[in-house]
Every structure is written in C-alpha cells, then in structure tokens.
Design an enzyme around this catalytic site. Structure first.
Site, mmCIF file in Angstrom:
data_model
loop_
_atom_site.group_PDB
_atom_site.id
_atom_site.type_symbol
_atom_site.label_atom_id
_atom_site.label_comp_id
_atom_site.label_asym_id
_atom_site.label_seq_id
_atom_site.Cartn_x
_atom_site.Cartn_y
_atom_site.Cartn_z
ATOM 1 N N ILE A 1 1.494 0.195 1.252
ATOM 2 C CA ILE A 1 2.800 0.200 0.602
ATOM 3 C C ILE A 1 2.889 -1.088 -0.207
ATOM 4 O O ILE A 1 2.831 -2.179 0.341
ATOM 5 C CB ILE A 1 3.933 0.274 1.643
ATOM 6 C CG1 ILE A 1 3.809 1.577 2.459
ATOM 7 C CG2 ILE A 1 5.294 0.208 0.962
ATOM 8 C CD1 ILE A 1 4.782 1.670 3.608
ATOM 9 N N HIS A 2 3.037 -0.946 -1.522
ATOM 10 C CA HIS A 2 2.833 -2.071 -2.438
ATOM 11 C C HIS A 2 4.117 -2.409 -3.192
ATOM 12 O O HIS A 2 4.826 -1.510 -3.626
ATOM 13 C CB HIS A 2 1.756 -1.672 -3.453
ATOM 14 C CG HIS A 2 1.380 -2.749 -4.401
ATOM 15 N ND1 HIS A 2 0.672 -3.861 -4.023
ATOM 16 C CD2 HIS A 2 1.618 -2.885 -5.726
ATOM 17 C CE1 HIS A 2 0.487 -4.628 -5.077
ATOM 18 N NE2 HIS A 2 1.048 -4.050 -6.128
ATOM 19 N N PRO A 3 4.479 -3.695 -3.349
ATOM 20 C CA PRO A 3 3.786 -4.855 -2.791
ATOM 21 C C PRO A 3 4.451 -5.318 -1.498
ATOM 22 O O PRO A 3 5.641 -5.612 -1.479
ATOM 23 C CB PRO A 3 3.961 -5.910 -3.896
ATOM 24 C CG PRO A 3 5.238 -5.513 -4.580
ATOM 25 C CD PRO A 3 5.459 -4.040 -4.370
#
Length: 577
Positions: free
Chosen positions: A551-553
C-alpha cells in the site's frame, strides 16, 4: 531449396550431487544459452506431429534451426518444467526466433501467415540493447533495474510532454512527480493544520494567528521530488542502465526513434521492448477546459495558492485533492456527475462524502460543466463555470479562482508508433491487451502498468510487475532478504533524518523461509507490527511478502520490497520512495 535437418542440441544433466535449486538454475542457464545462441530454437518431442509440422515449415523456408527433443534427453520432464517457467508454455513444440518466444505450432503458423515470422527471421541479431523500456515511471524503472541486475544491456526512454498549462517534470513517472508522493505530502500539511486545532484540547496554548503558506509548502515538496528524480537517475547510472530523456516511437519491428526536446532524432534497436508509458489526465472537451483548467499534472507545482476551487469529478483523485485543499483552509466545491467513487462500495463512498461535508467541502450533485470562461486574469484569476443538470434542463453558474479537472485518465499509447509494428490496442480507451506474462500480440513487445487492459492502476502493482517481467524475460535470481533503512514520507519535508528508520525480518531458511522475527523502528510501529503478527501466526513466508502488493506510500510497504541480506554487507540507505 530446403535446409538440412535441424541440428540436435543437448542439455546435459548437472548431476545428482548438487542441490535441487542449484541444479534447476543450471538447467535454466543452459536453456537460456540455447535460446540466445540460435537463430531458431525448437523444443520438441520426436513423436509429436505438431513439432514435425513446425520443422517442415522452417525447412520449407530454407531456415536452419536447432532442436532439443525433450523425450530424448536425460530428465526431460524436469527440463520441460524449467522451460515452462521461462516461456509460460507447458506444451511442445516451443519455438524461439532470434531470442523471441513465438509460441507453439498454431502461433508459429499464424505468425507465418501474417508476415511476423518473416520479420523476426530477418532481424539482425546484433541489436544495440537487449531491452528498451519506453517510460521511466514506477513500472519501467523497476523492470530496468531488475533486467540490469540480471546482466542485460538496458535503455530507458522517458519524456514528459508538457501539460496544456506547461507543467512537466523529471524521471520517476506520475506517482513520484504528480501523484502519490506530492498528494500525501499535501495531505500531511492539511493534517498538521488539523493537529494545530486538536492540540488545544491536549493542553497546547498559543495566541498568535496561524496561517498556511502555499508557496513554502510547494517549494519544499518540489525540492523533495527533485531529490527523488536525481536519485533515480543515479541508481540507473550505477546499474549501467542507459537513460535518455527523449520521446520514444516505434519505426520498425525492432527499431525505435528517440526525439529529444530540441527535436533531434536518434535511432536505437533492441531484442525486446517494454511499454510503460502510463496515463495522463483527461480533459472535458468543452470550451475553455485546456485554456483555463488545471489537472493533477499542474496542482502540486502550482506557484500560487489556488483560492476558491471547483473540483470536477468525484473519483478518488478528485476527492483526495478536495480533501487536502479544504484542510488547508480553502473554499472547495466538488461537482459530481453521478455518484461518488464509482466502482467502490457505495455505502462507504457516501460516508466519505458525508464526512467531507462536515469538514466544509460542498458537493454539487448531478451536474456536468458545459463552459469555462475567464472573467479576470491573475494568479489566481477568476473563472466562470456554466454547468447543466444531468436530470433536466436546469443550468447553474458559479465563479471560482481555480477549476481542477479529475474526470479520469487516458493511456499514452496512441502516438508511439504501435500501429507500425502491429501491436493491438483497445481503440476505445487506448489500453493494451496482454497475456498472463504481459506479452502483447507482437511476441517481443511487452507492456506493464496503467496501460494494461483489465489490470489495477496502482503504483505498487506496476513496480512488482516490472520486476517480475524482467525476471521472466532474462532469468530468475535466488534471493535471501533481510533488512533495510527507510525514510517515511512524512519525515521528508519536515527535514528529519532520512536513514534512521529500520526494518528487519528474520527467516528460517530450512522452513520455506518462514518469517520468525519481525522488527520495525519507525512511525506507527505498533500498528504495523500488529497486522504482521497475525500473518506470522498464519505461517508468513518471505515469498508471501514478495508476492504482496504494498500500500503506497506507507511505512509498512517496505516489508514487501526487501532485497538485501544482512550478511551481504550491501548498502541499505534509501534514495527514493
């Protein structure tokens, strides 16, 4: 005139004394050597009628070929299994022409009938590069670095066509320059404003008036992004990847034209290509949209505070931008054509909308704009927006300082010469159909990232896809992975130390690399560790972490991208997001 019968190749057994994984890698290496060394390489079985048809085809074309009969070699079943890992094809015949995987009998005859086989046979083996990647975003850079790690000669072409407002940026793609990174940093700025309000309840007392300075924020964010751009260029240089800031366009099957900002053209050839061009914001197609509206391409480097803002579109991009702009104290309205967050759980979407309304964001539902007109020039100026109801003849007008379009994105695939080499695209949305290994209908051309049809448009997906594609194309590597330093995004602009936070996992090498130890020094360590603790109870392994999309950022995603073993002594300081 027919050529003589195909030459027989051999893959000798690596011996039973070696470890299974080492023996498998040796078979892989020898198969790759056969593919790389022969103009035409056919993996077949002596009794297979389809294999016989393919051999007769190449003989009729006067083309010499090499054969490996899998039923006549030692441990042929294991060899065929490794060949499946390389080509994603489990049947024979399995044909490669000039290092390009053509496929089986049917695909080879199809390529012969449509002229592709002849083009592949005519290609000179001496290409400039093993791999050219068009696009220097998350997916393209990931693929380039992994291919270089596997010993291949790689080029990255990256060029940002300026937006209608003149915005452009450096190496790194949407996420780094005009997406996830600046968005979260502006969101952090809004959270700090909220924290100031909350702090009084925690005993903080202050009398001076506190206000937000847009110019200071954007300068700090752009400075951080520039450091990331430079870090990516440095990493490519260190890995021996050739980076060219030029617009890539196919001109022949294995040749590409690169045009720089001065209009100078240079031509390059490669054995394989990866298209990783990403997407750009869509415009309305109404009077005044490109002249006066901005998009996410422009917002994060806007040199002045946007003032009273109309956000057109209720996708997650639109709502995220509306949320942090309102959090910075601006007057924000969102114009919604139909529903919030189409494609998401609508109960949750409406709860998001209700919360945003509580925070001061206004929603204008069931309207679409038909005209944007400039009333006053300035930074910002004043714009009039005329909108029409989607449910009747009603029209409304409103005045705003800034109009932000967030109505979707279009794939950057229509002006890169794909039609010249026969790569098919979906004419409606520009996306490229691929098979399970990201291969287009042209065997030596692959595609990754947001431009793929039916795939998630997410940065971590592109990063993982790029890395795995390089491994499939050029051979897998055995990894033992343990630790890294990392720099939380929230710390960057605040100027906190960039290599203080630390992540480490301990794996049992003799139990499928099961994770037996988990260590984190950084923000929200308790929250992150709690989630991974449950996974460890369920038998978490290093491979499962590798296969997990981050899961970014976030800080937690660092555990999905660990690559360096502590015993290797390699550098673990961070240079990018």
């Amino acid at each position: 005139m027919s050529s003589p019968p195909g030459r027989r190749a051999r893959v000798s057994s690596p011996g039973t004394s070696r470890q299974g994984s080492d023996a498998r890698e040796e078979v892989r290496r020898r198969l790759k050597d056969l593919i790389d060394a022969n103009r035409v390489m056919i993996f077949s079985k002596s009794y297979c009628p389809h294999s016989t048809r393919v051999k007769e085809l190449f003989s009729s074309l006067g083309v010499d070929y090499n054969i490996l009969e899998l039923d006549q070699v030692e441990d042929g079943a294991n060899v065929q299994e490794v060949l499946k890992e390389i080509s994603n094809q489990k049947t024979v015949p399995n044909i490669f022409v000039n290092k390009v995987h053509v496929g089986g009998c049917d695909r080879t005859f199809q390529a012969h009938h449509n002229g592709l086989l002849q083009k592949l046979l005519q290609e000179d083996l001496a290409h400039d590069f093993d791999l050219i990647i068009i696009g220097g975003g998350s997916g393209g850079l990931s693929c380039a670095k992994e291919a270089a790690n596997l010993g291949k000669k790689v080029m990255v072409l990256d060029f940002v066509v300026p937006s209608p407002q003149g915005s452009s940026w450096g190496l790194g793609g949407t996420c780094v320059n005009v997406g996830c990174i600046p968005k979260k940093l502006m969101h952090q700025a809004a959270l700090l404003g909220q924290a100031l309000q909350d702090s009084r309840r925690f005993g903080w007392e202050y009398n001076q008036q506190v206000k937000h300075n847009w110019e200071v924020m954007t300068e700090a964010i752009q400075n951080h992004i520039s450091s990331l751009n430079w870090g990516y260029r440095l990493t490519l240089r260190e890995k021996g990847v050739t980076y060219v800031n030029a617009y890539g366009e196919f001109v022949e099957l294995h040749k590409i034209k690169a045009t720089n900002k001065k209009g100078q053209e240079t031509f390059y050839t490669a054995s394989k290509f990866v298209i990783a061009t990403g997407e750009r914001p869509r415009y309305l197609g109404i009077q005044g949209d490109k002249e006066y509206c901005i998009t996410s391409d422009d917002l994060f480097s806007l040199p002045y505070c946007p003032g009273r803002t109309l956000v057109i579109g209720s996708s997650y991009v639109g709502l995220e931008c509306a949320g942090f702009l309102a959090g910075l104290g601006l007057d924000v309205t969102v114009m919604v054509r139909s529903v919030l967050l189409r494609g998401f759980d609508q109960e949750m979407a409406e709860k998001v909308g209700s919360y945003m309304e509580q925070q001061g964001v206004k929603f204008q539902r069931k309207f679409t704009p038909v005209l944007v007109q400039q009333m006053e020039k300035g930074s910002p100026g004043v714009l009039k927006v005329v909108a029409k109801s989607t449910e009747g003849p009603e029209t409304v007008e409103g005045t705003y300082n800034t109009v932000l379009l967030a109505i979707g994105r279009d794939s950057c695939t229509r002006k890169i010469g794909l039609e010249k080499i026969g790569v098919k695209i979906n004419e409606k949305n520009g996306k490229i159909p691929v098979n399970d290994v990201e291969q287009t209908n042209v065997p030596h051309v692959y595609a990754i990232g947001d431009i793929l049809e039916g795939k998630p448009e997410l940065t971590p997906v592109a990063i993982q896809a790029g890395k795995l594609l390089a491994r499939r194309l050029f051979g897998a590597s055995l990894e033992k992975v343990y630790h890294t330093l990392f720099w939380p995004l929230e710390w960057t602009v605040a100027g906190r130390d960039n290599n203080t936070c630390y992540a480490k996992i301990i794996c049992n090498k003799f139990d499928n690399e099961r994770v037996v130890g988990f260590h984190l020094l950084g923000p929200n360590a308790g929250e992150i560790t709690q989630g991974f603790a449950a996974a460890m109870k369920c038998g978490l392994t290093k491979q499962l972490l590798n296969d997990t999309i981050g899961i970014h950022p976030t800080c937690g995603e660092v555990f999905t991208t660990l690559e360096i073993t502590k015993s290797s002594g390699l550098e673990i300081t961070q240079k990018g997001c």
